[in-house]
Motif scaffolding. Structure first.
Motif, PDB file in Angstrom:
ATOM      1  N   LEU A  10      36.280  81.825  83.731  1.00 52.51           N
ATOM      2  CA  LEU A  10      35.278  82.850  83.416  1.00 52.51           C
ATOM      3  C   LEU A  10      33.860  82.317  83.571  1.00 52.51           C
ATOM      4  O   LEU A  10      32.897  83.076  83.445  1.00 52.51           O
ATOM      5  N   ARG A  11      33.706  81.033  83.843  1.00 52.48           N
ATOM      6  CA  ARG A  11      32.361  80.435  83.935  1.00 52.48           C
ATOM      7  C   ARG A  11      31.616  80.941  85.166  1.00 52.48           C
ATOM      8  O   ARG A  11      32.177  80.928  86.271  1.00 52.48           O
ATOM      9  N   PRO A  12      30.342  81.341  84.994  1.00 52.96           N
ATOM     10  CA  PRO A  12      29.577  81.767  86.181  1.00 52.96           C
ATOM     11  C   PRO A  12      29.510  80.670  87.249  1.00 52.96           C
ATOM     12  O   PRO A  12      29.515  80.972  88.443  1.00 52.96           O
ATOM     13  N   ASP A  13      29.432  79.407  86.833  1.00 57.19           N
ATOM     14  CA  ASP A  13      29.323  78.309  87.801  1.00 57.19           C
ATOM     15  C   ASP A  13      30.666  77.651  88.098  1.00 57.19           C
ATOM     16  O   ASP A  13      30.725  76.471  88.468  1.00 57.19           O
ATOM     17  N   SER A  14      31.710  78.404  87.955  1.00 60.94           N
ATOM     18  CA  SER A  14      33.069  77.887  88.120  1.00 60.94           C
ATOM     19  C   SER A  14      33.293  77.224  89.486  1.00 60.94           C
ATOM     20  O   SER A  14      32.969  77.804  90.531  1.00 60.94           O
ATOM     21  N   TYR A  15      33.877  76.054  89.468  1.00 63.66           N
ATOM     22  CA  TYR A  15      34.269  75.401  90.724  1.00 63.66           C
ATOM     23  C   TYR A  15      35.380  76.189  91.416  1.00 63.66           C
ATOM     24  O   TYR A  15      35.469  76.205  92.650  1.00 63.66           O
ATOM     25  N   ASN A  16      36.225  76.818  90.632  1.00 63.91           N
ATOM     26  CA  ASN A  16      37.307  77.600  91.241  1.00 63.91           C
ATOM     27  C   ASN A  16      36.776  78.839  91.946  1.00 63.91           C
ATOM     28  O   ASN A  16      37.285  79.225  92.994  1.00 63.91           O
ATOM     29  N   ARG A  17      35.738  79.431  91.373  1.00 66.54           N
ATOM     30  CA  ARG A  17      35.116  80.555  92.084  1.00 66.54           C
ATOM     31  C   ARG A  17      34.475  80.046  93.381  1.00 66.54           C
ATOM     32  O   ARG A  17      34.612  80.680  94.436  1.00 66.54           O
ATOM     33  N   ALA A  18      33.824  78.906  93.311  1.00 69.45           N
ATOM     34  CA  ALA A  18      33.224  78.331  94.525  1.00 69.45           C
ATOM     35  C   ALA A  18      34.298  78.039  95.578  1.00 69.45           C
ATOM     36  O   ALA A  18      34.072  78.209  96.782  1.00 69.45           O
ATOM     37  N   LEU A  19      35.461  77.622  95.108  1.00 73.38           N
ATOM     38  CA  LEU A  19      36.560  77.338  96.043  1.00 73.38           C
ATOM     39  C   LEU A  19      37.007  78.621  96.757  1.00 73.38           C
ATOM     40  O   LEU A  19      37.301  78.607  97.964  1.00 73.38           O
ATOM     41  N   LEU A  20      37.018  79.711  96.033  1.00 73.47           N
ATOM     42  CA  LEU A  20      37.376  80.993  96.657  1.00 73.47           C
ATOM     43  C   LEU A  20      36.321  81.428  97.668  1.00 73.47           C
ATOM     44  O   LEU A  20      36.653  81.972  98.732  1.00 73.47           O
ATOM     45  N   VAL A  21      35.059  81.193  97.335  1.00 73.64           N
ATOM     46  CA  VAL A  21      33.985  81.540  98.283  1.00 73.64           C
ATOM     47  C   VAL A  21      34.146  80.712  99.565  1.00 73.64           C
ATOM     48  O   VAL A  21      33.992  81.224 100.680  1.00 73.64           O
ATOM     49  N   ALA A  22      34.490  79.435  99.399  1.00 76.95           N
ATOM     50  CA  ALA A  22      34.738  78.586 100.575  1.00 76.95           C
ATOM     51  C   ALA A  22      35.933  79.110 101.369  1.00 76.95           C
ATOM     52  O   ALA A  22      35.915  79.142 102.610  1.00 76.95           O
ATOM     53  N   ALA A  23      36.956  79.544 100.668  1.00 76.23           N
ATOM     54  CA  ALA A  23      38.162  80.055 101.345  1.00 76.23           C
ATOM     55  C   ALA A  23      37.843  81.312 102.137  1.00 76.23           C
ATOM     56  O   ALA A  23      38.361  81.510 103.248  1.00 76.23           O
ATOM     57  N   ALA A  24      36.984  82.156 101.577  1.00 74.24           N
ATOM     58  CA  ALA A  24      36.645  83.423 102.250  1.00 74.24           C
ATOM     59  C   ALA A  24      36.067  83.167 103.633  1.00 74.24           C
ATOM     60  O   ALA A  24      36.310  83.922 104.578  1.00 74.24           O
ATOM     61  N   GLU A  25      35.300  82.074 103.748  1.00 78.46           N
ATOM     62  CA  GLU A  25      34.658  81.767 105.033  1.00 78.46           C
ATOM     63  C   GLU A  25      35.655  81.258 106.066  1.00 78.46           C
ATOM     64  O   GLU A  25      35.343  81.175 107.247  1.00 78.46           O
ATOM     65  N   LEU A  26      36.847  80.914 105.621  1.00 72.82           N
ATOM     66  CA  LEU A  26      37.845  80.336 106.526  1.00 72.82           C
ATOM     67  C   LEU A  26      38.895  81.355 106.958  1.00 72.82           C
ATOM     68  O   LEU A  26      39.790  81.025 107.747  1.00 72.82           O
ATOM     69  N   LEU A  27      38.796  82.568 106.446  1.00 72.31           N
ATOM     70  CA  LEU A  27      39.787  83.587 106.813  1.00 72.31           C
ATOM     71  C   LEU A  27      39.638  83.977 108.277  1.00 72.31           C
ATOM     72  O   LEU A  27      38.526  83.978 108.813  1.00 72.31           O
ATOM     73  N   PRO A  28      40.734  84.324 108.925  1.00 72.62           N
ATOM     74  CA  PRO A  28      40.641  84.765 110.326  1.00 72.62           C
ATOM     75  C   PRO A  28      39.802  86.033 110.448  1.00 72.62           C
ATOM     76  O   PRO A  28      39.664  86.789 109.481  1.00 72.62           O
ATOM     77  N   ASP A  29      39.261  86.245 111.640  1.00 72.44           N
ATOM     78  CA  ASP A  29      38.491  87.463 111.895  1.00 72.44           C
ATOM     79  C   ASP A  29      39.326  88.692 111.555  1.00 72.44           C
ATOM     80  O   ASP A  29      40.533  88.720 111.797  1.00 72.44           O
ATOM     81  N   GLY A  30      38.659  89.668 111.014  1.00 75.62           N
ATOM     82  CA  GLY A  30      39.353  90.922 110.740  1.00 75.62           C
ATOM     83  C   GLY A  30      39.984  90.983 109.366  1.00 75.62           C
ATOM     84  O   GLY A  30      40.527  92.022 108.983  1.00 75.62           O
TER      85      GLY A  30
END
Ligand SMILES: Cc1cc2nc3c(=O)[nH]c(=O)nc-3n(C[C@H](O)[C@H](O)[C@H](O)COP(=O)(O)O)c2cc1C
Length: 185
Positions: A10-30
Motif C-alpha cells: 500500500l506504500r506510495p513509494d512501493s518497490y513492488n509498484r515500481a516493479l509493475l511499472v517496469a514490467a508494463a514497459e516490457l509488454l509486447p505491442d498491443g
C-alpha cells in the motif's frame, strides 16, 4: 488485450509498484497495462458481507479482474509470507469458487523486498493461493532482493539481469493470453 497489475503493497513509494511499472514497459505491442490501485479500500473478508451486491470496493476489484485478460502480481514479503491485504483481496476474488473471476485467468507473480531473497517465499505462497482459485499460474520468477539498491531515483529498475528476467515473465504471461484472443477474433 489487457494486463492488470496488482501490487501487494500500500506504500506510495512501493518497490513492488515500481516493479509493475517496469514490467508494463516490457509488454509486447498491443498489450495494454492497467495498474490497479484499489487494494487499500478492500474491506476485510467476511462471509456475511459476501453477498449480492458485493461491497463497492470488492465489486471494483472483481470487475477489474474480470475485465483483464491476464494479471501480474508483484508482492512484498511480510514475515516470510504474503501481506495480509493482498491475501484478503485474493480471498474476495476467489468467491464464488466455481465461477470466480480468477478461474482460468493467466496470472504471473514477481516480487521485491528489502531483504536478500526478493520475496521468494511470499511469491511461492501467492502462486499456491492463486492456483487454489483456479487461476492459470504462469511459470517464472523475478526476485528483486535488496530492492532499495535496485531502482534509481526515478523508480526505474536498473539491474540488467532483473530486467531480462522480468521481460521473460511478462512475455510468458502475454503468450498465455494470445491463444484466447485468437479464439475470440
Ligand atoms: C511487517 C513487515 C514484515 C516484513 N517481513 C519481511 C520478510 O519476511 N522478508 C523480507 O525480505 N522483507 C520483509 N519486510 C521488508 C519488506 O521487504 C520491505 O518493507 C519492502 O520494501 C516492502 O515492499 P514495498 O516496497 O513494495 O512496500 C517486511 C516489512 C514489513 C513492514
Amino acid at each position: 488485450m489487457k494486463v492488470l497489475g496488482i501490487a501487494g503493497s500500500l506504500r506510495p513509494d512501493s518497490y513492488n509498484r515500481a516493479l509493475l511499472v517496469a514490467a508494463a514497459e516490457l509488454l509486447p505491442d498491443g498489450v495494454e497495462f492497467e495498474l490497479w490501485d484499489g487494494l487499500k479500500a478492500v474491506p476485510p473478508y467476511d462471509e456475511v458481507d459476501d453477498v449480492i451486491p458485493a461491497p463497492a470496493a470488492v465489486a471494483r476489484l472483481r470487475d477489474a479482474l474480470a475485465g483483464a485478460d491476464a494479471v501480474l502480481f508483484a508482492t512484498p514479503e511480510y514475515n516470510s509470507s504474503i501481506p495480509g491485504q493482498l491475501k484478503n483481496a485474493v480471498d474476495w476474488a476467489s468467491r464464488p469458487l466455481a465461477t470466480n473471476v480468477l478461474r482460468n485467468k493467466p496470472v504471473a507473480v514477481v516480487g521485491a523486498s528489502t531483504g536478500a531473497f526478493g520475496a521468494v517465499w511470499a511469491q511461492a505462497e501467492l502462486r499456491k493461493v492463486l492456483a487454489a482459485t483456479g487461476a492459470r499460474v504462469v511459470e517464472g520468477e523475478v526476485a528483486v532482493g535488496h530492492a532499495q539498491r535496485r531502482f534509481d531515483a526515478d523508480g526505474r529498475l536498473r539491474d540488467e539481469n532483473l530486467v531480462v528476467q522480468l521481460q521473460e515473465v511478462v512475455g510468458a504471461l502475454a503468450a498465455e493470453i494470445r491463444p484466447r484472443a485468437a479464439v475470440a477474433a
